[in-house]
Scaffold this motif. Structure first.
Motif, PDB file in Angstrom:
ATOM      1  N   ILE A 172       0.840  -1.205   0.000  1.00  0.00           N
ATOM      2  CA  ILE A 172       0.000   0.000   0.000  1.00  0.00           C
ATOM      3  C   ILE A 172       0.869   1.248   0.000  1.00  0.00           C
ATOM      4  O   ILE A 172       0.589   2.232  -0.704  1.00  0.00           O
ATOM      5  CB  ILE A 172      -0.949   0.019   1.217  1.00  0.00           C
ATOM      6  N   GLN A 173       1.932   1.235   0.774  1.00  0.00           N
ATOM      7  CA  GLN A 173       2.849   2.371   0.764  1.00  0.00           C
ATOM      8  C   GLN A 173       3.429   2.577  -0.635  1.00  0.00           C
ATOM      9  O   GLN A 173       3.558   3.716  -1.102  1.00  0.00           O
ATOM     10  CB  GLN A 173       3.964   2.160   1.787  1.00  0.00           C
ATOM     11  N   GLU A 174       3.759   1.491  -1.304  1.00  0.00           N
ATOM     12  CA  GLU A 174       4.301   1.591  -2.659  1.00  0.00           C
ATOM     13  C   GLU A 174       3.229   2.070  -3.637  1.00  0.00           C
ATOM     14  O   GLU A 174       3.525   2.812  -4.588  1.00  0.00           O
ATOM     15  CB  GLU A 174       4.873   0.246  -3.095  1.00  0.00           C
ATOM     16  N   LEU A 175       1.991   1.674  -3.407  1.00  0.00           N
ATOM     17  CA  LEU A 175       0.888   2.162  -4.230  1.00  0.00           C
ATOM     18  C   LEU A 175       0.789   3.680  -4.132  1.00  0.00           C
ATOM     19  O   LEU A 175       0.592   4.371  -5.142  1.00  0.00           O
ATOM     20  CB  LEU A 175      -0.428   1.515  -3.779  1.00  0.00           C
ATOM     21  N   PHE A 176       0.938   4.205  -2.924  1.00  0.00           N
ATOM     22  CA  PHE A 176       0.849   5.653  -2.743  1.00  0.00           C
ATOM     23  C   PHE A 176       2.102   6.386  -3.215  1.00  0.00           C
ATOM     24  O   PHE A 176       2.071   7.591  -3.424  1.00  0.00           O
ATOM     25  CB  PHE A 176       0.533   5.977  -1.281  1.00  0.00           C
ATOM     26  N   ASN A 177       3.182   5.639  -3.386  1.00  0.00           N
ATOM     27  CA  ASN A 177       4.371   6.225  -4.014  1.00  0.00           C
ATOM     28  C   ASN A 177       4.249   6.249  -5.532  1.00  0.00           C
ATOM     29  O   ASN A 177       5.067   6.854  -6.215  1.00  0.00           O
ATOM     30  CB  ASN A 177       5.627   5.426  -3.639  1.00  0.00           C
ATOM     31  N   GLY A 178       3.242   5.536  -6.047  1.00  0.00           N
ATOM     32  CA  GLY A 178       3.049   5.454  -7.482  1.00  0.00           C
ATOM     33  C   GLY A 178       3.953   4.451  -8.162  1.00  0.00           C
ATOM     34  O   GLY A 178       4.046   4.427  -9.394  1.00  0.00           O
ATOM     35  N   SER A 179       4.613   3.583  -7.373  1.00  0.00           N
ATOM     36  CA  SER A 179       5.561   2.645  -7.976  1.00  0.00           C
ATOM     37  C   SER A 179       4.927   1.324  -8.391  1.00  0.00           C
ATOM     38  O   SER A 179       5.512   0.571  -9.168  1.00  0.00           O
ATOM     39  CB  SER A 179       6.715   2.367  -7.000  1.00  0.00           C
ATOM     40  N   ILE A 180       3.734   1.017  -7.883  1.00  0.00           N
ATOM     41  CA  ILE A 180       3.021  -0.186  -8.298  1.00  0.00           C
ATOM     42  C   ILE A 180       1.543   0.139  -8.444  1.00  0.00           C
ATOM     43  O   ILE A 180       1.062   1.175  -7.959  1.00  0.00           O
ATOM     44  CB  ILE A 180       3.201  -1.360  -7.305  1.00  0.00           C
ATOM     45  N   SER A 181       0.812  -0.759  -9.092  1.00  0.00           N
ATOM     46  CA  SER A 181      -0.624  -0.576  -9.309  1.00  0.00           C
ATOM     47  C   SER A 181      -1.424  -1.315  -8.242  1.00  0.00           C
ATOM     48  O   SER A 181      -0.878  -2.150  -7.496  1.00  0.00           O
ATOM     49  CB  SER A 181      -1.012  -1.112 -10.687  1.00  0.00           C
ATOM     50  N   ALA A 182      -2.726  -1.038  -8.208  1.00  0.00           N
ATOM     51  CA  ALA A 182      -3.606  -1.740  -7.272  1.00  0.00           C
ATOM     52  C   ALA A 182      -3.598  -3.240  -7.547  1.00  0.00           C
ATOM     53  O   ALA A 182      -3.610  -4.055  -6.619  1.00  0.00           O
ATOM     54  CB  ALA A 182      -5.025  -1.184  -7.368  1.00  0.00           C
ATOM     55  N   THR A 183      -3.555  -3.618  -8.810  1.00  0.00           N
ATOM     56  CA  THR A 183      -3.512  -5.036  -9.163  1.00  0.00           C
ATOM     57  C   THR A 183      -2.237  -5.694  -8.650  1.00  0.00           C
ATOM     58  O   THR A 183      -2.267  -6.826  -8.145  1.00  0.00           O
ATOM     59  CB  THR A 183      -3.610  -5.210 -10.690  1.00  0.00           C
ATOM     60  N   GLN A 184      -1.123  -4.998  -8.749  1.00  0.00           N
ATOM     61  CA  GLN A 184       0.133  -5.562  -8.257  1.00  0.00           C
ATOM     62  C   GLN A 184       0.127  -5.747  -6.750  1.00  0.00           C
ATOM     63  O   GLN A 184       0.730  -6.688  -6.227  1.00  0.00           O
ATOM     64  CB  GLN A 184       1.298  -4.667  -8.696  1.00  0.00           C
TER      65      GLN A 184
END
Length: 426
Positions: A402-414
């Motif tokens: 989730i932290q990486e999602l908010f960094n924009g480095s991964i997608s919700a699917t990932q």
């Protein structure tokens, strides 16, 4: 789930190193006095105020007994230190743990490693509901934890800030983004978010999946365990997409990954944020940053456009256990019996801003907990999903992703693909 215990007093913070030294030494203190009187019970917990309040009452009720307590304010360092001390045989007699098997110091995880004493024969054991017992036993079905509080996850509101903005809580998903925009137009943050404290990352998904996944399909985790369902091919995807929509729709403060829990509670308490999607105990923590007349309430987080479909995530929040190698096992059992009493339950619940897990005639339900009682009475409550996940890696992967999602480095699917991979490890 991992959560931070609400505090109504000033809590002395300790570094992980100091906590480790304290825990290492505290289990060696014993007293050769007569049974009960003159004995020293060693104890540790994450979060001081509620535990210390119960300790004070227990000592008052048992003259001559001393509880030597050590506290930590950070869940992650507490879990790491406690696990280390249990493995080394130097842990205290009584300690806080988490329900289910979601992390390294949860009931099932520690119980399966034979680190917890059986509580089957304790006088309060028969008061547990089936759902409470299910998250308080090891894999063999032996009771090894006592549930102390019940918490819910929802939108916790600063009532005065909400009224001053002229807004009302959304009851439909289609109203959520509109609410966020309206809050921004008033110069306010709709929902304070502090993802720097990793445990908070899970709260929005849990709030949404209670309605989208576990409300309509209470057996979803069993299907996952049977290999017939996955996170990525379920309504979890819808929930994660909505989380991303809220991020992109301005629902949260800037840079949530750089904001910690205390900052989140400061924003909620001071009213710069109208609300926060948090556990019920957040209101008690935000109160310390609020004006004296500030009040708080809670509503469920909608995930569909039919309010009748909305479910509220409700679970046992805090548990305690006895060290399988406790130096004072009988005194430890006596402490847990007090903790299970009407008085003990009310003291702990009131100080932590939660509801008591066991019956308590001494506890008064406030406005934040009213939604928990209402949704439980209607049968529209669901346990936190992590308590039934097969290993602690699933939650750990969730928090990090989730932290990486908010960094924009991964997608919700990932995010979900990584959770599926961790779940498959069993």
């Amino acid at each position: 789930m991992s959560s931070t215990t609400a505090q109504r007093r000033t809590v002395a913070l300790a570094s992980a190193a100091v906590v480790a030294l304290a825990l290492a030494g505290c289990s060696t203190d014993t007293n050769a006095g007569s049974e009960g009187e003159g004995k020293v019970l060693t104890f540790t917990a994450a979060g001081e105020a509620p535990a210390q309040a119960v300790i004070d009452a227990f000592e008052d009720a048992n003259p001559g007994v001393t509880v030597k307590a050590t506290f930590a304010n950070d869940d992650a360092s507490y879990q790491q230190t406690l696990r280390t001390q249990l493995s080394a045989g130097t842990a205290p007699d009584v300690f806080r743990i988490w329900p289910g098997g979601g992390n390294a110091t949860a009931v099932r995880t520690l119980g399966d490693d034979d680190l917890l004493m059986s509580l089957e024969d304790e006088p309060w054991a028969g008061e547990l509901s089936d759902s409470q017992r299910s998250v308080s036993v090891n894999s063999d079905g032996t009771l090894v934890g006592i549930p102390v509080t019940v918490v819910g996850i929802g939108a916790v509101w600063n009532d005065q800030a909400l009224a001053e903005a002229g807004l009302t809580p959304p009851t439909k998903w289609s109203e959520v983004l509109e609410f966020c925009k309206a809050a921004n137009d008033k110069g306010k943050v709709a929902f304070a978010l502090g993802l720097k404290s990793a445990w908070t990352t899970q709260l929005v998904p849990y709030a949404l999946t209670s309605t989208l996944v576990y409300g309509p399909d209470a057996d979803f985790t069993e299907q996952q365990l049977a290999g017939s369902a996955t996170f990525v091919d379920s309504e979890w995807q819808n929930a994660m997409d909505k989380y991303a929509e809220m991020r992109d729709g301005g629902c949260f403060n800037e840079n949530p990954n750089g904001v910690g829990y205390d900052e989140q509670m400061t924003s909620l308490g001071e009213g710069t944020a109208l609300g926060a999607i948090q556990v019920t105990s957040a209101a008690a923590n935000a109160q310390q940053y609020a004006a004296e007349d500030t009040t708080f309430s809670m509503t469920p987080v909608p995930a569909t456009d039919d309010p009748a479909d909305t479910y509220l995530p409700v679970s046992v929040g805090i548990e305690y256990a006895i060290n399988a190698d406790a130096k004072e096992p009988e005194l430890a059992k006596k402490f847990l019996e007090f903790l299970a009493s009407s008085e003990g339950q009310a003291i702990y619940a009131t100080e932590s801003g939660a509801a008591p897990a066991l019956p308590s005639e001494d506890f008064e339900t406030g406005p934040v907990l009213a939604a928990v009682a209402e949704y439980q009475a209607d049968g529209r409550d669901r346990p936190f999903p992590d308590v039934f996940w097969p290993n602690p890696k699933v939650q750990s992967e969730h928090l990090t992703a989730i932290q990486e999602l908010f960094n924009g480095s991964i997608s919700a699917t990932q995010v979900l693909e990584r959770m599926d991979a961790a779940f498959a490890e069993g």
